[in-house]
Structures are given as C-alpha cells and as structure tokens.
Design a protein around this motif. Structure first.
Motif, mmCIF file in Angstrom:
data_model
loop_
_atom_site.group_PDB
_atom_site.id
_atom_site.type_symbol
_atom_site.label_atom_id
_atom_site.label_comp_id
_atom_site.label_asym_id
_atom_site.label_seq_id
_atom_site.Cartn_x
_atom_site.Cartn_y
_atom_site.Cartn_z
ATOM 1 N N TRP A 1 0.850 -1.222 0.069
ATOM 2 C CA TRP A 1 0.081 0.156 0.023
ATOM 3 C C TRP A 1 0.829 1.257 0.119
ATOM 4 O O TRP A 1 0.400 2.252 -0.177
ATOM 5 N N SER A 2 2.221 1.190 0.096
ATOM 6 C CA SER A 2 3.016 2.567 0.268
ATOM 7 C C SER A 2 2.882 3.226 -1.014
ATOM 8 O O SER A 2 2.596 4.521 -0.947
ATOM 9 N N MET A 3 3.071 2.559 -2.131
ATOM 10 C CA MET A 3 2.851 3.208 -3.383
ATOM 11 C C MET A 3 1.367 3.803 -3.821
ATOM 12 O O MET A 3 1.295 4.923 -4.210
ATOM 13 N N THR A 4 0.555 3.024 -3.274
ATOM 14 C CA THR A 4 -0.767 3.219 -3.821
ATOM 15 C C THR A 4 -1.032 4.580 -2.804
ATOM 16 O O THR A 4 -1.861 5.549 -3.467
ATOM 17 N N ILE A 5 -0.805 4.937 -1.441
ATOM 18 C CA ILE A 5 -1.115 5.932 -0.694
ATOM 19 C C ILE A 5 -0.224 7.004 -1.409
ATOM 20 O O ILE A 5 -1.167 8.043 -1.433
ATOM 21 N N MET A 6 0.751 6.948 -1.740
ATOM 22 C CA MET A 6 1.686 8.015 -2.400
ATOM 23 C C MET A 6 0.679 8.552 -3.911
ATOM 24 O O MET A 6 0.549 9.653 -3.914
ATOM 25 N N TRP A 7 0.342 7.465 -4.423
ATOM 26 C CA TRP A 7 -0.334 7.769 -5.863
ATOM 27 C C TRP A 7 -1.522 8.856 -5.542
ATOM 28 O O TRP A 7 -1.680 9.959 -6.149
ATOM 29 N N TYR A 8 -2.520 8.381 -4.452
ATOM 30 C CA TYR A 8 -3.411 8.964 -4.374
ATOM 31 C C TYR A 8 -3.346 10.443 -3.904
ATOM 32 O O TYR A 8 -3.993 11.459 -3.887
ATOM 33 N N LEU A 9 -2.213 10.633 -2.981
ATOM 34 C CA LEU A 9 -1.999 11.879 -2.328
ATOM 35 C C LEU A 9 -1.305 12.857 -3.348
ATOM 36 O O LEU A 9 -1.234 13.803 -3.358
ATOM 37 N N LYS A 10 -0.766 12.165 -4.474
ATOM 38 C CA LYS A 10 -0.323 13.014 -5.611
ATOM 39 C C LYS A 10 -1.260 13.728 -6.238
ATOM 40 O O LYS A 10 -1.492 14.867 -6.606
ATOM 41 N N GLU A 11 -2.733 13.459 -5.906
ATOM 42 C CA GLU A 11 -3.832 13.915 -6.440
ATOM 43 C C GLU A 11 -4.170 15.042 -5.563
ATOM 44 O O GLU A 11 -5.101 16.157 -5.906
ATOM 45 N N GLY A 12 -3.533 15.075 -4.288
ATOM 46 C CA GLY A 12 -3.916 16.118 -3.500
ATOM 47 C C GLY A 12 -4.230 15.677 -2.025
ATOM 48 O O GLY A 12 -4.389 14.429 -1.904
ATOM 49 N N GLN A 13 -4.292 16.584 -1.169
ATOM 50 C CA GLN A 13 -4.327 16.092 0.361
ATOM 51 C C GLN A 13 -5.579 15.266 0.549
ATOM 52 O O GLN A 13 -6.605 15.358 -0.129
ATOM 53 N N LYS A 14 -5.461 14.177 1.457
ATOM 54 C CA LYS A 14 -6.549 13.171 1.266
ATOM 55 C C LYS A 14 -6.767 13.152 3.079
ATOM 56 O O LYS A 14 -5.960 13.030 3.804
ATOM 57 N N SER A 15 -8.014 12.794 3.459
ATOM 58 C CA SER A 15 -8.179 12.317 4.791
ATOM 59 C C SER A 15 -8.009 10.966 5.031
ATOM 60 O O SER A 15 -7.824 10.219 4.038
ATOM 61 N N PHE A 16 -7.827 10.293 6.332
ATOM 62 C CA PHE A 16 -7.571 9.084 6.513
ATOM 63 C C PHE A 16 -8.766 8.306 5.702
ATOM 64 O O PHE A 16 -8.815 7.423 5.245
ATOM 65 N N SER A 17 -10.024 8.748 6.149
ATOM 66 C CA SER A 17 -11.203 8.137 5.554
ATOM 67 C C SER A 17 -11.168 8.088 3.945
ATOM 68 O O SER A 17 -11.602 7.268 3.353
ATOM 69 N N ASP A 18 -10.691 9.294 3.369
ATOM 70 C CA ASP A 18 -10.690 9.324 2.055
ATOM 71 C C ASP A 18 -9.562 8.182 1.456
ATOM 72 O O ASP A 18 -10.149 7.636 0.541
ATOM 73 N N LEU A 19 -8.292 8.142 2.024
ATOM 74 C CA LEU A 19 -7.420 7.327 1.602
ATOM 75 C C LEU A 19 -8.004 5.553 2.011
ATOM 76 O O LEU A 19 -7.602 4.818 1.119
ATOM 77 N N GLU A 20 -8.863 5.660 2.733
ATOM 78 C CA GLU A 20 -9.249 4.084 3.252
ATOM 79 C C GLU A 20 -10.303 3.664 2.099
ATOM 80 O O GLU A 20 -10.137 2.544 1.819
ATOM 81 N N LYS A 21 -11.190 4.763 1.607
ATOM 82 C CA LYS A 21 -12.054 4.395 0.623
ATOM 83 C C LYS A 21 -11.202 4.131 -0.594
ATOM 84 O O LYS A 21 -11.622 3.026 -1.423
ATOM 85 N N LYS A 22 -10.176 4.884 -1.077
ATOM 86 C CA LYS A 22 -9.735 4.944 -2.165
ATOM 87 C C LYS A 22 -8.575 3.407 -1.999
ATOM 88 O O LYS A 22 -8.616 2.605 -3.231
ATOM 89 N N CYS A 23 -8.102 3.058 -1.111
ATOM 90 C CA CYS A 23 -7.443 1.874 -1.030
ATOM 91 C C CYS A 23 -8.391 0.773 -0.622
ATOM 92 O O CYS A 23 -8.247 0.137 0.585
ATOM 93 N N ASP A 24 -9.199 0.523 -1.462
ATOM 94 C CA ASP A 24 -10.214 -0.505 -1.155
ATOM 95 C C ASP A 24 -9.511 -1.971 -0.880
ATOM 96 O O ASP A 24 -8.762 -2.472 -1.536
ATOM 97 N N GLY A 25 -10.028 -2.177 0.325
ATOM 98 C CA GLY A 25 -9.339 -3.597 1.030
ATOM 99 C C GLY A 25 -8.284 -3.454 2.052
ATOM 100 O O GLY A 25 -7.704 -4.349 2.518
ATOM 101 N N ILE A 26 -7.864 -2.193 2.309
ATOM 102 C CA ILE A 26 -6.674 -1.893 3.178
ATOM 103 C C ILE A 26 -7.493 -1.886 4.565
ATOM 104 O O ILE A 26 -8.619 -1.463 4.701
ATOM 105 N N SER A 27 -6.721 -2.450 5.608
ATOM 106 C CA SER A 27 -7.430 -2.372 6.973
ATOM 107 C C SER A 27 -6.699 -1.036 7.454
ATOM 108 O O SER A 27 -5.866 -0.680 7.205
ATOM 109 N N THR B 1 -5.563 -0.610 10.380
ATOM 110 C CA THR B 1 -4.373 -1.032 10.954
ATOM 111 C C THR B 1 -3.261 -0.664 9.885
ATOM 112 O O THR B 1 -2.117 0.266 10.318
ATOM 113 N N THR B 2 -3.404 -1.244 8.847
ATOM 114 C CA THR B 2 -2.253 -1.193 7.823
ATOM 115 C C THR B 2 -2.230 0.209 7.543
ATOM 116 O O THR B 2 -1.101 0.843 7.171
ATOM 117 N N LEU B 3 -3.393 0.949 6.920
ATOM 118 C CA LEU B 3 -3.193 2.346 6.556
ATOM 119 C C LEU B 3 -2.517 3.098 7.577
ATOM 120 O O LEU B 3 -1.780 3.914 7.254
#
Length: 108
Positions: A30-56, A58-60
């Motif tokens: 998930w490290s690269m995926t998180i970076m990929w979504y943050l490249k689009e702009g600032q994201k909240s924890f819940s935004d990232l959780e939704k975008k990273c479908d399947g991430i727990s 705890t892992t996020l």
C-alpha cells in the motif's frame, strides 16, 4: 514498528545504503498506492481508506506513520499530503513508469 532508514539493515539488504531503505519502504503493501492518491491532493484518513479498497485501518495507519517518519508525507489539519521531498520522489517515478511499460512489452 521497523521503519526502513538509510544506514541501517532493511529487508533484503544489510548494506545500509539509502536506495535499499527506499526500496524497502516503497515495496511495502500500500505504500505506493497511498502516495499515488496523495499526488492527486490532500486526503483524509477516511478518503484514503475508501480509495485503498481492501486496506485495513491498522495497515493504513502503519503505512501513514512510516511515510511520515521518513519525510515522504505529512499530516495536515484535514488529513495527509505529500511533502516537497515526497513530490520530488513521485516525479522520479515517471521515467520508471515509461521504462516499465517498455519492459512489459517483452511479455506480450
């Protein structure tokens, strides 16, 4: 939490070389995926959780802490964003993406 840092032993290498620490960090789930979504702009924890479908959660949380500790992202009032260093790193991915696409053609 064992966060990869230059100068120390990391998964796959005991050399302490900065590039090996970076590869360890970026190679984590998930490290690269998180970076990929943050490249689009600032994201909240819940935004990232939704975008990273399947991430727990705890892992996020773990990946966010690792990326913060290594100066790739930073926590801001409404969530997380790439740091200047993180933006610079992300921009270095473009030549690698082009190379990977060329490389992938060998498998067709």
């Amino acid at each position: 939490m064992n966060i990869p840092k230059p100068g120390g032993s990391v998964r796959g290498s005991k050399s302490g070389k900065p590039i090996m620490a970076l590869f360890d960090l970026l190679g984590r789930n998930w490290s690269m995926t998180i970076m990929w979504y943050l490249k689009e702009g600032q994201k909240s924890f819940s935004d990232l959780e939704k975008k990273c479908d399947g991430i727990s959660p705890t892992t996020l949380n773990t990946r966010l802490k690792e990326l913060q500790t290594t100066f790739i992202i930073e926590k801001v009032v409404d969530g997380y964003k790439l740091t200047e260093l993180g933006e610079e790193l992300f921009n270095l991915f473009e030549p690698l993406r082009k190379w990977a696409n060329k490389w992938a053609k060998n498998f067709n």
